[in-house]
Design a protein around this motif. Structure first.
Motif, mmCIF file in Angstrom:
data_model
loop_
_atom_site.group_PDB
_atom_site.id
_atom_site.type_symbol
_atom_site.label_atom_id
_atom_site.label_comp_id
_atom_site.label_asym_id
_atom_site.label_seq_id
_atom_site.Cartn_x
_atom_site.Cartn_y
_atom_site.Cartn_z
ATOM 1 N N LEU A 1 -6.713 -2.834 -1.199
ATOM 2 C CA LEU A 1 -5.925 -1.932 -0.374
ATOM 3 C C LEU A 1 -6.217 -2.292 1.076
ATOM 4 O O LEU A 1 -7.326 -2.691 1.414
ATOM 5 C CB LEU A 1 -6.336 -0.485 -0.641
ATOM 6 C CG LEU A 1 -5.897 0.112 -1.988
ATOM 7 C CD1 LEU A 1 -6.750 1.298 -2.314
ATOM 8 C CD2 LEU A 1 -4.440 0.495 -1.956
ATOM 9 N N VAL B 1 1.905 1.821 -3.439
ATOM 10 C CA VAL B 1 0.745 1.998 -4.313
ATOM 11 C C VAL B 1 0.044 3.327 -4.044
ATOM 12 O O VAL B 1 -0.321 4.050 -4.958
ATOM 13 C CB VAL B 1 -0.258 0.831 -4.122
ATOM 14 C CG1 VAL B 1 -1.567 1.113 -4.841
ATOM 15 C CG2 VAL B 1 0.354 -0.470 -4.617
ATOM 16 N N ASN C 1 -0.236 5.465 1.751
ATOM 17 C CA ASN C 1 -0.593 4.745 2.979
ATOM 18 C C ASN C 1 -0.097 5.455 4.241
ATOM 19 O O ASN C 1 -0.193 6.664 4.341
ATOM 20 C CB ASN C 1 -0.067 3.309 2.860
ATOM 21 C CG ASN C 1 -0.706 2.356 3.848
ATOM 22 O OD1 ASN C 1 -1.850 2.541 4.229
ATOM 23 N ND2 ASN C 1 0.033 1.354 4.282
ATOM 24 N N ARG D 1 3.570 6.123 -8.469
ATOM 25 C CA ARG D 1 3.006 6.559 -9.731
ATOM 26 C C ARG D 1 3.197 8.055 -9.979
ATOM 27 O O ARG D 1 3.271 8.516 -11.120
ATOM 28 C CB ARG D 1 1.503 6.239 -9.744
ATOM 29 C CG ARG D 1 0.873 6.464 -11.094
ATOM 30 C CD ARG D 1 -0.631 6.426 -11.046
ATOM 31 N NE ARG D 1 -1.142 6.703 -12.385
ATOM 32 C CZ ARG D 1 -1.298 7.914 -12.866
ATOM 33 N NH1 ARG D 1 -1.003 8.957 -12.149
ATOM 34 N NH2 ARG D 1 -1.747 8.079 -14.100
ATOM 35 N N PRO E 1 -1.405 -4.209 -4.182
ATOM 36 C CA PRO E 1 -1.778 -3.558 -2.929
ATOM 37 C C PRO E 1 -1.846 -4.541 -1.769
ATOM 38 O O PRO E 1 -1.738 -5.749 -1.957
ATOM 39 C CB PRO E 1 -3.160 -2.988 -3.235
ATOM 40 C CG PRO E 1 -3.734 -3.914 -4.253
ATOM 41 C CD PRO E 1 -2.573 -4.439 -5.048
ATOM 42 N N GLU F 1 4.800 11.011 -1.738
ATOM 43 C CA GLU F 1 4.128 10.617 -2.976
ATOM 44 C C GLU F 1 4.142 9.096 -3.116
ATOM 45 O O GLU F 1 5.069 8.431 -2.654
ATOM 46 C CB GLU F 1 4.848 11.210 -4.193
ATOM 47 C CG GLU F 1 4.961 12.722 -4.191
ATOM 48 C CD GLU F 1 3.775 13.408 -4.863
ATOM 49 O OE1 GLU F 1 2.719 12.767 -5.039
ATOM 50 O OE2 GLU F 1 3.921 14.590 -5.226
ATOM 51 N N ASN F 2 3.143 8.571 -3.813
ATOM 52 C CA ASN F 2 3.217 7.167 -4.188
ATOM 53 C C ASN F 2 4.092 7.059 -5.433
ATOM 54 O O ASN F 2 4.475 8.070 -6.026
ATOM 55 C CB ASN F 2 1.819 6.575 -4.395
ATOM 56 C CG ASN F 2 1.048 7.295 -5.471
ATOM 57 O OD1 ASN F 2 1.601 7.602 -6.532
ATOM 58 N ND2 ASN F 2 -0.210 7.584 -5.216
ATOM 59 N N ASP G 1 0.791 -1.231 0.000
ATOM 60 C CA ASP G 1 0.000 0.000 0.000
ATOM 61 C C ASP G 1 0.828 1.289 0.000
ATOM 62 O O ASP G 1 0.436 2.280 -0.603
ATOM 63 C CB ASP G 1 -0.940 0.025 1.223
ATOM 64 C CG ASP G 1 -2.216 -0.779 0.975
ATOM 65 O OD1 ASP G 1 -2.328 -1.360 -0.122
ATOM 66 O OD2 ASP G 1 -3.086 -0.816 1.870
ATOM 67 N N TYR H 1 0.510 -2.938 -9.955
ATOM 68 C CA TYR H 1 0.280 -2.537 -8.563
ATOM 69 C C TYR H 1 -0.102 -3.762 -7.750
ATOM 70 O O TYR H 1 -0.982 -4.525 -8.151
ATOM 71 C CB TYR H 1 -0.845 -1.506 -8.496
ATOM 72 C CG TYR H 1 -0.508 -0.238 -9.241
ATOM 73 C CD1 TYR H 1 0.079 0.834 -8.570
ATOM 74 C CD2 TYR H 1 -0.750 -0.119 -10.608
ATOM 75 C CE1 TYR H 1 0.415 2.003 -9.251
ATOM 76 C CE2 TYR H 1 -0.420 1.032 -11.292
ATOM 77 C CZ TYR H 1 0.156 2.086 -10.614
ATOM 78 O OH TYR H 1 0.492 3.231 -11.283
#
Lengths: 161, 153, 551, 236
Positions: free
Chosen positions: A160, A70, A73, A120, A130, A117-118, A67, A128
């Motif tokens: 998730l 992704v 989280n 992506r 999760p 930031e994630n 997570d 991904y």
């Protein structure tokens, strides 16, 4: 850790892959020409960002693993506060000497980014995966599929959280 | 309060007159405080959470007291095309006030409007209920300074 | 008051006029007032009194004279002389004008050329009373044949004949979407049950639009008359005018007008001594763009949060308090009396096949003549902008015309010869809208304009449905990234997908049209987007093109 | 009672008069995703997840609020509808701070279930990360706005079933927030009867019991209350 939960299936996988880089290996530089990389964790400091871009450049298939990678989280829980300093002060007390390198970043401790930031947000992500953590079954499924060169389709297998 | 009561009586305490009554209350008191909202809700038999929901839905209602003077910057399309953003930025910088806020000394409240319908005069400001057209950052600041010089002595 | 009394008022007014040497009209719309119009009116009135011309010369405050940027405007109609107009009038010039009227020779300076295309190319139906009728005197409106249409309807026509006449005129809603007015009226007329309502949507929310404001401020009785005729046609006894709280002058004038009309028995109980009763109340909006959407407007009149609800049921079947409700906008009602007097088929001769009559536009932005114009439907955009509007100032070039506000689109130069009607505008990704027409030159960046409108929709979204509430936030986020040079092509793809989502799945018109400015600029100005995304350059030099503190 | 016949996804189905498309679909085991809808409460029509295609109409219709009409041809599942629904759930996940791993409602959350059922593994939109409060002033329950999806089930159940109208919605657009009374702490609310219905209808972890992990909620809770109250039928 949930990688290890795959138990004896790890042995099956081990015969199919060469592990070329990992936090538990003594390899300083991320190698070139990697087939698959599982990236865990969100981008929380400048070194994470540098590393992620490097990994992307040298990897064929990049998987956001867990997570944090992704969606940010727990790592991104500080984002609503916008500035990491209050979070640090709350955790370590207001005395800057108790958290050297955080107030004034140095070579040892990379500066935190304002907004976590994630993956992506910074690079192209191929798949991904999760879960917090992803289940061992799911990891095994993903790795088996990717190692076999198939296109991954998780559909409703993953969630998730 | 008497005038507010009279207004509510005129509407026969109908719950649907809530917005009209809030207009009256704001005209009378300058803004809507929680006590006033509770009073109106009680009289019109509207639950408190709904009164609050209505009062915060509409832009015109203010739950905070306004400054002695109000400057409304039009952000309509015509004004935007003719540079109202620069005027707004200049006022914010010069008066140390953000949109929706009031200067620390309570002199000037800065608000924005969607469109004043004075597009022919763009860019336009409303300074204490008076429309001023064809403004520039300089002329706008000069007008505001005239208030503050006068009042801050 | 009965019909004969009304006729007597008209006669008295005509007689007084015949005895007058001249009438001096001061534009009393908000535009001119803001440039000192009321001081000019005071100076004129004082000068008339001082020069003892009280019976010979009348000073009146009228509706918008059109050329807003040249205000305050003063128009002089002398007996046996061509009308004259003065621009940028000061109190000093006002005194000179009065002397001129009395002495027979008007000042030569600051004359406004009434033969310029701005005036000659217009076709005034809705705004025909500007310069003629004092907004605060019902007698003036009556003298201009005001309330004659109501009289005709009440004494000579049956409700279904009225509906038929409106249908025959081909009039379509002037609020934006262009729904056929006659069809709407007949639906409400056919709806069963008592307690129907007639509502006037005067919540002119599009930024850049001030047509309705001008009509309300300049000719409030015309709107009241239109509503009364509608009420008779559909069988309603109660009306509401929902006016923007931002238009205090319009509210004051409407209140005055309603009071005057009630006193003359033109509104209220037993209108013109017939069985017809119709009462109008004003409801003041409180600053929410979404309330221009009819179901949200209904919620707001009911004293609630202005959130829309799904249609069907349409307000024509179940509207205010669940009753059949007719909702039209100001300009639509302002067209009613002229249609009744001239006849629907006569009205239908003007305009294009599917768009009849005239349209009032508010010209603003980078154009020489900013102001209010009324033109026949079907006129090419080029004529409005270059002939009537006087073209682009400062030697710059035309880039786009924005119509329809946050629900509309940007029209590029390639389509300047397009005839202005509902279908043609929709065909190129814009809408007629309520009539705001904002001209942009090369100093405007289309990505920034799209971002501006998206910010508007984001802030005006009522928050009820998810696509509009959260979709506008994300679209704005992407457009902001573009103006900062941090967007990539993935973002462009996301933007286009979101535009479709918000258009197709939003609950009400606000959301369903919120993506129009994005889609139309993407369609007509895609290369400008690509410059922001690929080359990190803003061709117009508007966007900052640098990121804030991001990793 | 007259019966209406219509076609859903190519199947001919019958419906009681006045039934919504959603009612009919459910009766015939045709799944349409929903979020703001809850059996027993008035319809809100705002989540837009239950939008369906109706032949002859260019606009998509909310199944919860559209009456089944004789001869109607409805499609509840298509590539386009799936794409829209997915985007809507993504928008929700990006709107506030939905962190499943630390949420009391993890695995007992309708938003999470929707994401799983759509095979949604990541969100492409910018997480908004708004700074939102959590109100723990009530002795038994907490409201965490970070997890609220503004479905207004709590507002409706409080108004329509309990009759207290403690909850409502303030502000608008992205500033919209569920509030108790005059935006006062829930624990101080004079109108709240502490009946807990709001907690029982919340689809996510926005309203939850102190010291407890959320379990899946009974979707028929409100219908049961209505039956009990209006028809004196207590069979659960």
């Amino acid at each position: 850790m949930s990688l290890l939960d795959m138990d004896e299936r790890l042995l099956d996988l081990a015969s199919l892959i060469d592990l070329v880089y990992s936090p538990i290996m003594d390899v300083k530089e991320f190698p070139e020409g990697v087939d698959i990389t599982l990236v865990e964790g969100a981008v929380a400091n400048e070194d994470n960002a540098r590393m992620l871009r490097l990994v992307r450049e040298r990897t064929d298939v990049l998987v956001a693993f867990g997570d944090c990678a992704v969606a940010g989280n727990v790592t991104a829980l500080r984002n609503p506060i916008a500035n990491p300093l209050p979070v640090l002060q709350r955790s370590y007390g207001p005395d800057p000497s108790r958290m050297p390198g955080l107030h004034t970043p140095d070579a040892e401790v990379p500066p935190l980014v304002t907004k976590v930031e994630n993956l992506r947000a910074l690079v192209r992500v191929d798949y991904y995966l999760p879960g917090c953590p992803p289940s061992a079954d799911l990891i095994f499924f993903v790795l088996s599929e990717l190692v076999a060169g198939r296109t991954l389709n998780l559909q409703s297998r993953a969630t998730l959280g | 309060m008497k005038m507010l009561d009279a207004a509510m009586k005129r509407h026969r305490h109908q719950p649907d007159s809530l917005i009209e009554i809030l207009h009256t209350a704001q005209e009378l008191f300058g803004y809507l405080d929680v006590q006033c909202l509770k009073y109106v809700g009680h009289a019109l038999k509207v639950p408190p959470s709904r009164v609050y929901g209505v009062a915060t839905f509409y832009n015109i209602f203010s739950l905070k007291p306004r400054g002695a003077h109000t400057c409304v910057v039009c952000l309509g399309t015509a004004c935007y095309v003719k540079g109202t953003a620069a005027i707004l930025a200049a006022i914010e910088r010069d008066q140390h006030v953000e949109v929706g806020g009031t200067t620390p000394d309570g002199q000037v409240s800065l608000v924005t409007a969607r469109c004043l319908g004075a597009c022919g005069l763009a860019p336009a400001l409303v300074l204490d209920n008076e429309i001023h057209g064809a403004m520039t950052p300089e002329t706008a600041l000069a007008r505001i300074k005239a208030w503050t010089d006068h009042d801050r002595g | 008051m009965i019909v004969d009394d009304i006729a007597a008022v008209r006669d008295r007014e005509h007689a007084a006029r015949a005895a007058q040497k001249a009438r001096i009209a001061v534009c009393s719309a908000a535009g001119c007032l803001s440039t000192g119009g009321s001081a000019v009116k005071d100076a004129l009135t004082a000068a008339v009194a001082e020069q003892g011309a009280g019976t010979d010369v009348r000073v009146l405050g009228t509706g918008c004279l059109g050329l807003c940027h040249a205000g305050p405007l003063v128009r002089v109609d002398a007996q046996d002389a061509a009308p004259a107009m003065f621009e940028h009038v000061t109190p000093a010039l006002a005194v000179a004008i009065v002397s001129g009227v009395v002495g027979g020779a008007l000042p030569a300076e600051q004359r406004c050329d009434l033969t310029q295309p701005f005036f000659t190319r217009q076709h005034r139906i809705v705004t025909s009373d500007a310069g003629v009728v004092d907004a605060e005197r019902i007698e003036d409106y009556l003298a201009a044949n005001g309330y004659a249409a109501l009289e005709k309807v009440l004494t000579e026509m049956r409700p279904e004949e009225v509906v038929r006449e409106i249908s025959a005129s081909g009039l379509r809603g002037r609020g934006g979407a262009g729904y056929p007015t006659g069809l709407k009226w007949s639906t409400v007329a056919k709806a069963q049950g008592p307690g129907k309502f007639v509502v006037c949507n005067a919540d002119e929310g599009d930024p850049g639009a001030f047509m309705d404001r001008s009509v309300l401020e300049g000719d409030p009785h015309r709107v009241l008359e239109g509503m009364a005729i509608a009420a008779f046609a559909v069988g309603a006894e109660q009306g509401y005018i929902y006016v923007r709280g931002e238009y205090p002058l319009a509210i004051t004038r409407l209140k005055t007008a309603i009071r005057q009309a009630e006193r003359m028995q033109l509104l209220g109980h037993r209108i013109l001594d017939t069985q017809f009763n119709f009462r109008i109340d004003i409801r003041i909006g409180a600053g929410a763009f979404v309330c221009g959407e009819e179901t949200a407007l209904i919620s707001s009149i009911e004293g609630k949060r202005g959130t829309p609800r799904p249609r069907p049921p349409f307000p024509a079947e179940a509207g205010l308090w669940g009753r059949p409700t007719l909702i039209n906008n100001v300009e639509t009602y302002a067209n009613i009396a002229p249609i009744i007097l001239a006849g629907g088929s006569r009205f239908a001769t003007l305009g294009t096949e599917h768009s009849k009559g005239t349209k009032v536009f508010a010209l603003a932005g980078r154009i020489v003549n900013t102001g209010l114009v009324e033109v026949p439907m079907g006129i090419p955009l080029r004529e409005i902008i270059y002939d009537i509007g006087g073209g682009i100032p400062d030697g710059r070039t035309f880039k786009a015309a924005q119509t329809g506000g946050p629900s509309g689109g940007c029209i590029p130069a390639a389509h300047l010869d397009l005839p202005v009607d509902y279908e043609a505008l929709a065909g190129i990704g814009s809408i007629m809208g309520s009539g705001g027409l904002i001209v942009m030159d090369e100093t405007s960046c289309m990505v920034d304009v799209a971002r501006y409108f998206m910010e508007f929709c984001r802030d005006e979204s009522c928050g009820k449905c998810i696509p509009c509430r959260a979709g506008t936030v994300q679209m704005h986020e992407i457009l902001l990234k573009m103006t900062r040079g941090t967007a990539d092509e993935r973002d462009l793809g996301l933007l286009e997908q979101l535009a479709e989502l918000v258009t197709r799945t939003s609950l009400c018109g606000l959301g369903q049209t919120a993506a129009n400015p994005v889609m139309s600029t993407l369609h007509h100005f895609r290369e400008e987007y690509m410059a922001h995304i690929r080359d990190k350059v803003c061709p117009a030099g508007v966007c900052p093109m640098h990121a804030e503190d991001r990793p | 009672m007259s019966v209406t016949t219509l076609t859903i996804n190519g199947r001919l189905v019958s419906a009681a008069e006045g039934a919504s498309i959603l009612d009919v679909a459910r009766e015939h085991d045709i799944h349409i995703p929903t979020l703001c809808h809850l059996d027993g409460l008035s319809e809100h029509g705002a989540c837009r997840l239950c939008l369906v295609e109706v032949a002859g109409s260019s606009k998509l219709q909310a199944a919860c609020m559209t009456k089944a009409v004789e001869g109607m041809v409805v499609t509840t599942d298509s590539e386009r509808l799936r794409t829209y629904r997915r985007q809507i759930v993504e928008l929700l996940l990006a709107e506030r701070n939905h962190v499943c791993s630390v949420c009391v409602a993890n695995r007992a959350c309708e938003l999470q279930d929707l994401a799983v059922s759509m095979g949604l593994h990541h969100v492409r939109y910018e997480p908004q990360a708004p700074q939102l409060a959590m109100d723990a002033s009530h002795p038994r329950w907490i409201i965490d706005h970070n997890r609220c999806v503004l479905c207004t089930r709590c507002v409706r159940v409080c108004d329509e079933i309990e009759g207290a109208h403690t909850w409502d919605v303030m502000g608008r657009g992205r500033q919209t927030l569920v509030i108790s009374d005059m935006n006062e702490p829930w624990g101080d609310s004079a109108s709240c009867t502490s009946c807990g219905k709001c907690v029982r209808v919340c689809p996510t972890g926005a309203l939850f019991e102190k010291g407890a992990v959320a379990t899946n909620k009974d979707p028929h809770f409100v219908t049961y209350l209505r039956m009990a109250r209006e028809q004196k039928l207590w069979n659960r």
